[in-house]
Design an enzyme around this catalytic site. Structure first.
Site, PDB file in Angstrom:
ATOM      1  N   HIS A 273       2.173   4.510  -7.217  1.00 46.58           N
ATOM      2  CA  HIS A 273       2.043   5.902  -7.671  1.00 46.58           C
ATOM      3  C   HIS A 273       3.202   6.759  -7.166  1.00 46.58           C
ATOM      4  O   HIS A 273       3.005   7.906  -6.736  1.00 46.58           O
ATOM      5  CB  HIS A 273       0.702   6.488  -7.211  1.00 46.58           C
ATOM      6  CG  HIS A 273      -0.490   5.833  -7.847  1.00 46.58           C
ATOM      7  ND1 HIS A 273      -0.917   6.135  -9.122  1.00 46.58           N
ATOM      8  CD2 HIS A 273      -1.328   4.868  -7.391  1.00 46.58           C
ATOM      9  CE1 HIS A 273      -1.984   5.396  -9.421  1.00 46.58           C
ATOM     10  NE2 HIS A 273      -2.247   4.610  -8.384  1.00 46.58           N
ATOM     11  N   ASP A 336      -3.977   2.586  -3.286  1.00 44.22           N
ATOM     12  CA  ASP A 336      -4.699   2.008  -4.410  1.00 44.22           C
ATOM     13  C   ASP A 336      -3.740   1.575  -5.515  1.00 44.22           C
ATOM     14  O   ASP A 336      -2.603   2.027  -5.586  1.00 44.22           O
ATOM     15  CB  ASP A 336      -5.678   3.032  -4.977  1.00 44.22           C
ATOM     16  CG  ASP A 336      -4.939   4.237  -5.554  1.00 44.22           C
ATOM     17  OD1 ASP A 336      -4.119   4.820  -4.815  1.00 44.22           O
ATOM     18  OD2 ASP A 336      -5.146   4.580  -6.725  1.00 44.22           O
ATOM     19  N   GLU A 337      -4.219   0.723  -6.377  1.00 40.56           N
ATOM     20  CA  GLU A 337      -3.526   0.341  -7.608  1.00 40.56           C
ATOM     21  C   GLU A 337      -2.043   0.010  -7.391  1.00 40.56           C
ATOM     22  O   GLU A 337      -1.186   0.364  -8.204  1.00 40.56           O
ATOM     23  CB  GLU A 337      -3.683   1.444  -8.659  1.00 40.56           C
ATOM     24  CG  GLU A 337      -5.133   1.609  -9.086  1.00 40.56           C
ATOM     25  CD  GLU A 337      -5.378   2.802  -9.976  1.00 40.56           C
ATOM     26  OE1 GLU A 337      -6.319   2.748 -10.777  1.00 40.56           O
ATOM     27  OE2 GLU A 337      -4.645   3.806  -9.869  1.00 40.56           O
ATOM     28  N   ALA A 338      -1.760  -0.678  -6.297  1.00 39.27           N
ATOM     29  CA  ALA A 338      -0.375  -1.086  -6.001  1.00 39.27           C
ATOM     30  C   ALA A 338      -0.092  -2.415  -6.690  1.00 39.27           C
ATOM     31  O   ALA A 338       0.271  -3.411  -6.051  1.00 39.27           O
ATOM     32  CB  ALA A 338      -0.172  -1.177  -4.492  1.00 39.27           C
TER      33      ALA A 338
END
Length: 529
Positions: A273, A336-338
């Site tokens: 992100h 998150d969401e790496a």
């Protein structure tokens, strides 16, 4: 992850009673007036969040032009500040002068700070109303503030009236009761966030989590890396102009929240992100080339360069500046969401990022994916999974909780405020399913993750992601009334959590939401009246 209102008789004791009232069938807004609606609740029955205990008893206090707020002789200045803020909150709807004076003698609203008051804890309070006045007692200023917010609900929405005789003794179930707002996907000015803080604090939410950075925009000025805000802040979802907050604006919000006993937890998401950061500084990529700014809503495509030492200089600089601006104990580092960061690199990066947070005197908060790496001692995990989350992922969070890592619960299919209420809802997303008001309320944080003891649950948080949220009306429609239910889940005793009773108390809040010009979703299964 990214992907809007109990009748027990004259004596009311809420704590431990559970459902105690019969309920009629749900109805829509087009129902005939009064058809199928329960009788109006008495004032102590309307309180939200439901207090630990409350009883109506004896004559009440006449609230009118002669009412004063008394802070007591020798009270700390903080008590007077609480009194002044309460007077300000009450003057608006009442039009009364409500002077704040020293000394407990005489009638009126009395604020009493008593460090020796038993059974009230760090945020609890006692409210007692008799014919001679209303006395608010707490061990701490935070408890005294919460007592004042309960008093607001016992007063008429507008004008003068009577505070009914009785007593409330109240303490929270969980220490952490939060709401998150994402100002990265769409930029919002500080004034809008202040408005939300005021709305949240009256329902005893005590934490504001600010998602300050993402692929679409960087929203906080950083002196050592000025292009982050100046360039990285110049975009948002849909191609709008974006924007960012100065440090003074951030300080102003933190101070405003602190006056309402709301702690601010800032989040800088990493190692994913980060497109807005990399668009501002190509040196943060592995090949040294800055990508274009991004205005879509996909996730998982960006990653800091884990092998570059410059990456760690960057996070040290930005987290250091943010820590200096933030008096609270927590810094949130995302995690998150790496999807573009290999698992071994992710673990190595999070090791170093957590060490940076500790070096700046703060405690780590991260999304629950940190449980699959190596959480630092005391690190807090924020769980955002849902019913279909893999069992192994849930098990990692439970194991971390059992080993001493506090867990904040934000299950996406209950607590995510950006999920649509139903198919017709605009704005909103639905990747975690539709979340009607009843579903957002009907879960028990203490038993939500099988195997995770309630003692490991720090609290609950209601996130609002803003991919589809661009205006105040969008924001409030998705947040209200669901955020009120999350406030109750965080505060009220487990035995008090009951949908048939809650829907009646929620409906009683409608005149207050209307008076505050809050846009809210009139859920068809709530008897709004």
């Amino acid at each position: 992850m990214r992907v809007l209102r109990r009748a027990l008789g004259t004596l009311l004791v809420i704590g431990g009673l559970g459902a105690a009232v019969s309920c009629t069938a749900a109805h829509g807004d087009d129902a005939k007036p009064g058809a199928g609606r329960p009788a109006a609740l008495a004032p102590y029955e309307q309180l939200l969040p439901a207090p630990a205990s409350a009883r109506a008893e004896g004559p009440g206090y006449g609230y009118g032009a002669g009412t004063v707020i008394r802070t007591g002789p020798g009270s700390p200045e903080e008590v007077r500040q609480i009194g002044e803020l309460l007077a300000e909150q009450l003057r608006g709807p009442s039009g009364l002068p409500l002077p704040v004076v020293d000394g407990e003698e005489g009638d009126g609203i009395r604020l009493r700070l008593d460090p020796g008051a038993g059974g009230l804890g760090a945020e609890g309070y006692r409210l007692r109303s008799t014919a001679s006045g209303v006395t608010l007692t707490a061990r701490t200023p935070a408890g005294l503030f919460h007592a004042g917010q309960t008093l607001r609900q016992l007063l008429p929405v507008r004008g003068t009236g009577v505070v009914p005789g009785g007593e409330v003794v109240d303490t929270p179930r969980f220490a952490y009761r939060g709401a998150m707002v994402d100002i990265a996907r769409h930029h919002f000015r500080v004034e809008q966030v202040k408005r939300y803080v005021e709305q949240l604090a009256q329902y005893k939410i005590n934490t504001l989590h600010l998602h300050l950075t993402d692929d679409q925009g960087w929203r906080i000025a950083i002196d050592s890396w000025p292009r982050l805000a100046q360039y990285g802040g110049g975009s948002e979802v849909g191609g709008g102009p974006g924007g960012y907050w100065t440090k003074d604006e951030y300080r102003d919000l933190v101070a405003y929240a602190a006056e309402r006993y709301v702690d601010v937890v800032p989040e800088i998401d990493m190692p994913g992100h980060v497109n807005a950061a990399q668009a501002s500084y190509g040196e943060l990529t592995c090949d040294g080339k800055a990508p274009e700014r991004y205005t879509g809503i996909k996730v998982g495509f960006s990653s800091l360069c884990v092998g570059k030492e410059r990456t760690y200089e960057f996070i040290d600089d930005i987290l250091g500046e943010l820590a200096a601006l933030t008096p609270g104990r927590y810094l949130h580092i995302g995690g998150d969401e790496a999807h573009s960061t290999p698992a071994a690199d992710y673990a190595a990066f999070m090791d170093r990022a957590q060490a940076v947070v500790a070096r700046h005197g703060k405690t780590v908060v991260a999304w629950h994916q940190l449980a699959t790496a190596r959480p630092a001692p005391g690190a807090v995990l924020q769980y955002w999974g849902h019913d279909k989350t893999a069992a192994a992922e849930k098990a990692a969070v439970v194991a971390a909780g059992k080993s001493g890592h506090p867990v904040i619960l934000s299950p996406a299919d209950h607590a995510y405020l950006d999920m649509k209420y139903d198919k017709a809802t605009k704005p909103g997303l639905a990747w975690a399913g539709y979340v009607p008001v009843q579903r957002s309320y009907s879960w028990n944080p203490g038993g939500y993750l099988p195997g995770l003891p309630e003692t490991s649950v720090l609290g609950v948080e209601a996130p609002l992601w803003t991919e589809t949220v661009a205006t105040r009306a969008d924001w409030e429609l998705l947040a209200f009334p669901r955020v009120l239910g999350l406030a109750e889940l965080g505060w009220s005793p487990a035995a008090s959590l009951d949908w048939p009773a809650y829907r009646q108390r929620l409906s009683a809040q409608a005149p207050r939401l209307d008076a505050q010009d809050i846009t809210y979703y009139r859920a068809p299964d709530v008897p709004w009246g």
